[in-house]
Design a protein around this motif. Structure first.
Motif, PDB file in Angstrom:
ATOM      1  N   ASN A  57      24.906 -35.653  54.356  1.00  0.00           N
ATOM      2  CA  ASN A  57      24.391 -36.746  54.730  1.00  0.00           C
ATOM      3  C   ASN A  57      25.799 -37.324  54.938  1.00  0.00           C
ATOM      4  O   ASN A  57      26.180 -37.711  56.266  1.00  0.00           O
ATOM      5  CB  ASN A  57      23.452 -38.213  54.467  1.00  0.00           C
ATOM      6  CG  ASN A  57      22.642 -37.215  53.875  1.00  0.00           C
ATOM      7  OD1 ASN A  57      21.908 -36.440  54.359  1.00  0.00           O
ATOM      8  ND2 ASN A  57      21.331 -37.991  53.229  1.00  0.00           N
ATOM      9  N   THR A  58      26.588 -37.419  54.073  1.00  0.00           N
ATOM     10  CA  THR A  58      28.170 -38.267  55.152  1.00  0.00           C
ATOM     11  C   THR A  58      28.624 -36.633  55.598  1.00  0.00           C
ATOM     12  O   THR A  58      29.377 -37.932  56.715  1.00  0.00           O
ATOM     13  CB  THR A  58      28.646 -38.425  53.383  1.00  0.00           C
ATOM     14  OG1 THR A  58      28.333 -39.422  52.730  1.00  0.00           O
ATOM     15  CG2 THR A  58      30.121 -39.224  53.878  1.00  0.00           C
ATOM     16  N   LEU A  59      29.264 -36.068  55.639  1.00  0.00           N
ATOM     17  CA  LEU A  59      29.413 -35.608  56.347  1.00  0.00           C
ATOM     18  C   LEU A  59      28.967 -34.709  57.757  1.00  0.00           C
ATOM     19  O   LEU A  59      29.144 -34.520  59.445  1.00  0.00           O
ATOM     20  CB  LEU A  59      29.417 -33.791  56.075  1.00  0.00           C
ATOM     21  CG  LEU A  59      30.545 -33.590  54.670  1.00  0.00           C
ATOM     22  CD1 LEU A  59      30.318 -31.484  53.901  1.00  0.00           C
ATOM     23  CD2 LEU A  59      31.640 -33.809  55.180  1.00  0.00           C
ATOM     24  N   GLU A  60      27.772 -34.967  57.720  1.00  0.00           N
ATOM     25  CA  GLU A  60      27.172 -35.332  58.878  1.00  0.00           C
ATOM     26  C   GLU A  60      27.043 -36.371  59.682  1.00  0.00           C
ATOM     27  O   GLU A  60      26.855 -36.345  61.627  1.00  0.00           O
ATOM     28  CB  GLU A  60      25.179 -34.953  58.472  1.00  0.00           C
ATOM     29  CG  GLU A  60      25.009 -33.452  58.966  1.00  0.00           C
ATOM     30  CD  GLU A  60      23.161 -33.242  59.778  1.00  0.00           C
ATOM     31  OE1 GLU A  60      22.065 -34.558  58.955  1.00  0.00           O
ATOM     32  OE2 GLU A  60      22.618 -31.767  59.889  1.00  0.00           O
ATOM     33  N   LYS A  61      27.431 -37.654  58.875  1.00  0.00           N
ATOM     34  CA  LYS A  61      27.574 -37.808  59.845  1.00  0.00           C
ATOM     35  C   LYS A  61      29.165 -38.638  60.191  1.00  0.00           C
ATOM     36  O   LYS A  61      28.935 -39.244  61.490  1.00  0.00           O
ATOM     37  CB  LYS A  61      27.634 -39.710  58.665  1.00  0.00           C
ATOM     38  CG  LYS A  61      26.106 -40.182  58.544  1.00  0.00           C
ATOM     39  CD  LYS A  61      26.089 -41.310  57.502  1.00  0.00           C
ATOM     40  CE  LYS A  61      24.716 -41.460  56.926  1.00  0.00           C
ATOM     41  NZ  LYS A  61      24.470 -42.766  56.390  1.00  0.00           N
ATOM     42  N   VAL A  62      29.750 -37.876  59.825  1.00  0.00           N
ATOM     43  CA  VAL A  62      31.226 -37.674  60.209  1.00  0.00           C
ATOM     44  C   VAL A  62      31.904 -37.000  61.125  1.00  0.00           C
ATOM     45  O   VAL A  62      32.436 -37.166  62.202  1.00  0.00           O
ATOM     46  CB  VAL A  62      31.964 -37.674  58.527  1.00  0.00           C
ATOM     47  CG1 VAL A  62      33.581 -37.102  59.078  1.00  0.00           C
ATOM     48  CG2 VAL A  62      32.434 -38.628  57.966  1.00  0.00           C
ATOM     49  N   MET A  63      30.825 -36.132  61.704  1.00  0.00           N
ATOM     50  CA  MET A  63      30.813 -34.905  62.477  1.00  0.00           C
ATOM     51  C   MET A  63      30.044 -35.709  63.877  1.00  0.00           C
ATOM     52  O   MET A  63      29.075 -35.137  64.087  1.00  0.00           O
ATOM     53  CB  MET A  63      30.132 -33.644  62.453  1.00  0.00           C
ATOM     54  CG  MET A  63      30.885 -33.084  60.633  1.00  0.00           C
ATOM     55  SD  MET A  63      32.456 -32.596  61.443  1.00  0.00           S
ATOM     56  CE  MET A  63      33.155 -32.183  59.629  1.00  0.00           C
ATOM     57  N   ASP A  64      30.511 -36.585  64.490  1.00  0.00           N
ATOM     58  CA  ASP A  64      30.352 -36.140  66.364  1.00  0.00           C
ATOM     59  C   ASP A  64      30.374 -35.233  66.927  1.00  0.00           C
ATOM     60  O   ASP A  64      31.098 -34.423  66.459  1.00  0.00           O
ATOM     61  CB  ASP A  64      30.813 -37.677  66.727  1.00  0.00           C
ATOM     62  CG  ASP A  64      30.977 -39.183  65.719  1.00  0.00           C
ATOM     63  OD1 ASP A  64      29.472 -39.166  65.027  1.00  0.00           O
ATOM     64  OD2 ASP A  64      31.638 -40.313  66.146  1.00  0.00           O
ATOM     65  N   TYR A  65      29.796 -35.368  67.532  1.00  0.00           N
ATOM     66  CA  TYR A  65      29.659 -34.257  69.124  1.00  0.00           C
ATOM     67  C   TYR A  65      31.038 -34.175  69.237  1.00  0.00           C
ATOM     68  O   TYR A  65      31.285 -35.740  69.684  1.00  0.00           O
ATOM     69  CB  TYR A  65      28.396 -34.536  69.631  1.00  0.00           C
ATOM     70  CG  TYR A  65      27.782 -33.406  71.053  1.00  0.00           C
ATOM     71  CD1 TYR A  65      27.167 -32.858  70.576  1.00  0.00           C
ATOM     72  CD2 TYR A  65      28.585 -33.827  72.347  1.00  0.00           C
ATOM     73  CE1 TYR A  65      26.995 -31.472  71.741  1.00  0.00           C
ATOM     74  CE2 TYR A  65      28.407 -32.577  73.050  1.00  0.00           C
ATOM     75  CZ  TYR A  65      27.810 -31.313  72.653  1.00  0.00           C
ATOM     76  OH  TYR A  65      27.365 -30.547  73.654  1.00  0.00           O
ATOM     77  N   PRO A  66      31.977 -33.520  69.933  1.00  0.00           N
ATOM     78  CA  PRO A  66      33.072 -33.147  70.359  1.00  0.00           C
ATOM     79  C   PRO A  66      33.334 -33.511  71.477  1.00  0.00           C
ATOM     80  O   PRO A  66      31.989 -33.756  72.220  1.00  0.00           O
ATOM     81  CB  PRO A  66      33.573 -32.242  70.003  1.00  0.00           C
ATOM     82  CG  PRO A  66      32.343 -31.237  69.285  1.00  0.00           C
ATOM     83  CD  PRO A  66      30.708 -32.127  69.570  1.00  0.00           C
ATOM     84  N   SER A  67      33.865 -34.120  72.001  1.00  0.00           N
ATOM     85  CA  SER A  67      33.695 -34.990  73.389  1.00  0.00           C
ATOM     86  C   SER A  67      34.838 -33.738  73.736  1.00  0.00           C
ATOM     87  O   SER A  67      34.470 -33.881  75.482  1.00  0.00           O
ATOM     88  CB  SER A  67      34.569 -36.574  73.167  1.00  0.00           C
ATOM     89  OG  SER A  67      36.670 -35.706  73.072  1.00  0.00           O
ATOM     90  N   ASN A  68      35.352 -32.824  73.924  1.00  0.00           N
ATOM     91  CA  ASN A  68      36.417 -31.656  74.571  1.00  0.00           C
ATOM     92  C   ASN A  68      34.993 -30.332  75.104  1.00  0.00           C
ATOM     93  O   ASN A  68      35.594 -29.729  75.562  1.00  0.00           O
ATOM     94  CB  ASN A  68      37.210 -31.223  73.781  1.00  0.00           C
ATOM     95  CG  ASN A  68      36.877 -30.478  72.199  1.00  0.00           C
ATOM     96  OD1 ASN A  68      35.735 -30.795  72.248  1.00  0.00           O
ATOM     97  ND2 ASN A  68      37.872 -29.539  71.786  1.00  0.00           N
ATOM     98  N   VAL A  69      33.768 -30.921  74.883  1.00  0.00           N
ATOM     99  CA  VAL A  69      32.656 -29.543  75.175  1.00  0.00           C
ATOM    100  C   VAL A  69      32.480 -29.786  76.702  1.00  0.00           C
ATOM    101  O   VAL A  69      31.768 -30.921  77.386  1.00  0.00           O
ATOM    102  CB  VAL A  69      31.378 -29.801  73.935  1.00  0.00           C
ATOM    103  CG1 VAL A  69      31.072 -28.794  75.102  1.00  0.00           C
ATOM    104  CG2 VAL A  69      31.891 -29.746  72.626  1.00  0.00           C
TER     105      VAL A  69
END
Length: 117
Positions: free
Chosen positions: A39-51
């Motif tokens: 859960n913590t890793l999913e919260k840290v991993m935002d959708y990348p802005s460079n897509v």
């Protein structure tokens, strides 16, 4: 006889200290710890802005080791390349403080959703 008493007292002391240590730091269930890490890793991993492409959602499968110092070492990352690069970069910034997780290997799936951005 004195040696036997000293050994017995030392043995009882070790047992008492060990019991006190376990009572102050009870073992945490593995499933709870793993779910918390995921859960913590999913919260840290935002959708990348460079897509640049219109990718509404993506999944990345990550296998990583938690080193004894709490840093993460990605051993295998699979998925859409832009998301793979993003996950590898973000994992370098994660520090795991729970010592129960150190020295182990984990495999998780991270889901990216553009609408949750």
């Amino acid at each position: 006889m004195k040696n036997l008493k000293v050994i017995a007292i030392a043995f009882v002391s070790v047992i008492f200290l060990n019991a006190a240590a376990i009572a102050s730091n009870p073992p945490v269930p593995a499933a709870e710890i793993n779910a918390s890490l995921h859960n913590t890793l999913e919260k840290v991993m935002d959708y990348p802005s460079n897509v640049d492409e219109d990718i509404p959602n993506a999944r990345v499968w990550v296998t990583f080791d938690v080193n004894e110092d709490g840093t993460l070492n990605a051993t295998n990352v699979q998925g859409e390349q832009v998301f793979v690069d993003h996950v590898k970069k973000e994992l370098k910034n994660v520090q795991v403080t729970n010592p129960y997780l150190h020295g182990k290997t984990y495999m998780i799936k991270i889901v990216f959703n553009k609408e949750m951005r």
